[in-house]
Every structure is written in C-alpha cells, then in structure tokens.
Design an enzyme around this catalytic site. Structure first.
Site, PDB file in Angstrom:
ATOM      1  N   GLY A 222      23.321  38.584  32.676  1.00 54.24           N
ATOM      2  CA  GLY A 222      23.924  37.375  33.206  1.00 54.24           C
ATOM      3  C   GLY A 222      23.648  36.161  32.344  1.00 54.24           C
ATOM      4  O   GLY A 222      23.202  36.256  31.193  1.00 54.24           O
ATOM      5  N   GLU A 245      30.421  42.005  32.700  1.00 52.87           N
ATOM      6  CA  GLU A 245      31.519  41.140  33.131  1.00 52.87           C
ATOM      7  C   GLU A 245      31.650  39.938  32.202  1.00 52.87           C
ATOM      8  O   GLU A 245      32.737  39.537  31.828  1.00 52.87           O
ATOM      9  CB  GLU A 245      31.297  40.672  34.568  1.00 52.87           C
ATOM     10  CG  GLU A 245      30.042  39.828  34.738  1.00 52.87           C
ATOM     11  CD  GLU A 245      29.709  39.547  36.183  1.00 52.87           C
ATOM     12  OE1 GLU A 245      30.089  38.481  36.668  1.00 52.87           O
ATOM     13  OE2 GLU A 245      29.069  40.402  36.813  1.00 52.87           O
TER      14      GLU A 245
END
Length: 438
Positions: A222, A245
């Site tokens: 992240g 992501e």
C-alpha cells in the site's frame, strides 16, 4: 477515417455537459485520472440539471459542486474512497452533498452499475484518455483501470476527455471510438502525491515486516510511510514480483536495483500487474508505454481468487486500530469516514489463501502524539470493520510482529498486548480480564 470520426464527435466541455440528461449519474475515472475538465465545470450547469449524481474515487481535487452550499439541492457526490476534499465537505463544512459507498475494490464498479440500473438512472461514464490513436481508432484509459473498463462496457453514454499529458498504459486499457458518444479535450497536469518519508517508528515496523518477506515473493504494498520504509529494507531480497492494485514509488526503486524481476510469479511472469497508478511524474514517465507494466481491471487484479493464484503472495496494508480479538479498522475513526476499504480486504484474503502467503496489517502503536493506544479493548460504537478478525493473519507495530491466524480470542489478546506500546499494556491486560478474554 478515424481522425474524421474523432472530429465529428468532438465537442467543447460546455457543449458535452449541457447535452447530458437533466437527471443522470456520471461516473468519472479514479484519483489522478479524474476528469478535471468535467469536474471543474459541472457546477456551472446548475440550472440544467434537476438531479445529478457524480461518482468518484479518491478525489485529488477540490471542486465547487461539492464544496459550496448552493449546490446541495441538485448535486450529489458518491465516492468509494474519501480524500481531503471530500472529508472537508462532509465533516468540516457539514454539506449534504458527499456520501460514501461501502465496497470491496474488486466489486465496486459492477456493484454500482447494478445499483444505478435498479434505480432506473441513466449512467454516464466520463472517462479520461491518453492521446487518441488515429491509426487504430482507440482511446487508452491511462493510469486507472480499477472500474473504468467495466463502466465503459455498461454505461448508457460514454464521454472521453482526452488529455495529451496522460500516459499510455498497456493492458486491458483500450476503448474504440465507435463505442464513444462524445469527445472533449482538456490538457490538465496529472496530479502528483509526495513521497511519504517514514518516521522512526515506521522504520522499526518495516524491519519486522521485511523479515517476513522471503526471496521470490509476490507483493502487494500500500501507500504511506510504512510501505515506503519496507521498500527500502527489501534491497537485499531477490526475484520479487508485483501484483498490486496500486503501483508505488518504492516498487520502481526496487525494479531499478534488480530486486523486482517479476520472474518468480505464478501469474503474468515478467510483468508488473496493477489496477492504477498514483505518484510522482517519475512514476508516470516510468509506466508510459512500458510493456513491462500491465494495467488490468480491478475486478481481476483484486479478485481474491486471482490474487491467491500467486504462490508466496504477501499483502501489506496499514490500519488505524485493532481490537484485542483482531478486528481491524483501516478506514474510519468511529463513524467518521477517513478513507475507504479499497482493496485491503481483497488482497489480504487473497494472500492468506495463497500457498505460503501472508497477509500483514501494520500500524503504529499509538496515535495523537502517543496519547492513545491504537490497540484497543473494543472498537468505538459504529466503527466499520475493514478486515474481520477471522481473516487476520499478521499484525506488526514498532514493538514487534505477531501471527494470529488460528489463535483463540484469549491468545490473540495476549499477543496483541505484547506489541502494544508499553505504557498501555497493563491497562489493556486489565480490560482484557474485564472482558473475559484472559
């Protein structure tokens, strides 16, 4: 041929907005790809719209339509992920415009399409595109494909906002002019975010996490100080891969140093697999027309059953607080939404289902200058759980790392207390006894 068709569909931004239905839902591209031309001008058409719902994710800009009271009656902003600007509207200015959409990233787009269609709303996808490819007739969705391709395939109206500064990204990112209703041009600068320099506590947390990551792992990392600190401590690893992501700056550093090769991945060997990019101009230059970076739709990238197909998958995310049984809150303080679920639960669940995989949640042991513990006996009433306790795997603070999967509630409480700040451990023990945990 395609150049002529482009000219036929090209409108000014004002003409395109004024041609939208008076009642509609407009979904725009995500984060740094958000259609600034549309968002900066839509408030000027207050008299045109009876009711317009605008759907965003991780807004990077401050736009009049959701920051001024005069737009409360006929403008709504629904967002999958709060940012500074949407928090300002919702909590500081107390406007009745912004609302949050609970979601898991890999289902966000399709869930929203279903919801809007059930309400009978006309759905418009106002996309952002890299420069048009005149020889083939294709647009390129640029630096975000979290929900964008799904929206293009299912919207009633598709508008392409072409930005000559938008990078061209390989992957499932192409959309043909035959399937576009309107084209506008707006050449704004791609938003950048500064690199978060890790604090001392974050560096200590990072050391514990780095020790959990073996050579050959595939990573999802992240954003923020802790992930950046971890990146700096992985420079002695070998053959790491990326299935994430969000592309982060630390991944580029590790690639340039030969640490990330993407060659030990179970899926997509040799490729960075991402759903969106948000960073500095250096990052945007790195991914522009880079055949080693594939941007695939978030419905695929973040599907836990895809993530888990990567052996040795490691998912690293951060949290705001964790209770003594292992419930993780990463997106809110009490009932006040701070960010969003995003892909945290997606990638965490995928990692723990992976062969030799690990799901890691990291947080500093205190907040507000050490005045409160982030490991708490119970969560505040109304706090949304981002990672349920039954999914929790590893938790790391600057005081250590504990493995909680398979442990009883009492065992979890003892382990979590052991990595709480020493100033709060006795109090946590007493509360745990009061709750019957130990």
């Amino acid at each position: 041929m395609w150049k002529e068709k482009y000219k036929q569909k090209l409108l000014s931004i004002e003409e395109a907005i004024s041609s939208l239905p008076k009642r509609c839902t407009v979904v725009v591209s995500m984060a740094a790809a958000e259609a600034q031309g549309f968002l900066s001008n839509v408030h000027k058409f207050k008299d045109h719209f009876e009711k317009i719902k605008i759907v965003t994710c991780l807004d990077t800009g401050y736009y009049d339509f959701f920051l001024k009271k005069e737009y409360e009656d006929n403008y709504q902003l629904h967002t999958w992920f709060f940012s500074g600007s949407t928090r300002k509207s919702k909590y500081k200015d107390n406007l009745k415009i912004v609302d949050f959409i609970p979601n898991n990233l890999h289902m966000a787009g399709m869930d929203k399409i279903m919801a809007e269609k059930e309400e009978g709303n006309t759905v418009v996808f106002w996309a952002t595109s890299a420069p048009f490819q005149e020889n083939t007739g294709y647009f390129n969705l640029g630096i975000s494909n979290v929900y964008e391709k799904d929206m293009a395939e299912n919207a009633d109206i598709v508008v392409m906002e072409v930005n000559e500064k938008m990078p061209f990204i390989h992957g499932d990112t192409e959309w043909h002019i035959n399937n576009v209703n309107m084209i506008v041009e707006s050449n704004w600068e791609i938003p950048e975010i500064p690199i978060a320099e890790p604090k001392e506590e974050e560096k200590r947390i990072a050391q514990y996490i780095a020790d959990l990551i073996p050579d050959g792992s595939t990573l999802q990392i992240g954003i923020g100080g802790i992930p950046n600190a971890v990146g700096k401590l992985l420079e002695d690893k070998k053959d790491l891969g990326i299935h994430t992501e969000m592309l982060t700056e630390s991944m580029i550093d590790l690639f340039e140093k030969g640490v990330i090769t993407n060659m030990k991945k179970s899926l997509w060997k040799g490729k960075f697999i991402i759903a969106f990019a948000l960073g500095t101009q250096r990052m945007y230059d790195f991914i522009n027309n880079n055949q080693g970076v594939f941007e695939l739709r978030g419905r695929y990238v973040n599907d836990p059953y895809v993530v888990c197909q990567n052996d040795n998958m490691v998912s690293l995310n951060t949290a705001i607080s964790v209770d003594l049984t292992g419930q993780v809150v990463s997106e809110a303080i009490g009932t006040q939404q701070i960010s969003g679920t995003g892909g945290q639960l997606d990638t965490h669940r995928g990692a723990i289902k992976s062969k030799n995989g690990k799901g890691i949640i990291a947080l500093r042991s205190t907040a507000k200058n050490g005045t409160i513990s982030t490991i708490v006996p119970m969560l505040p009433q109304g706090a949304p759980v981002t990672v349920p306790r039954q999914d929790l795997d590893y938790v790391a603070t600057e005081w250590g790392v504990v493995h909680l999967r398979g442990r009883s509630a009492g065992e979890r409480a003892k382990k979590l207390i052991s990595i709480a700040h020493p100033d709060y451990r006795k109090e946590l023990e007493n509360k745990a006894m009061d709750l019957g945990l130990i």
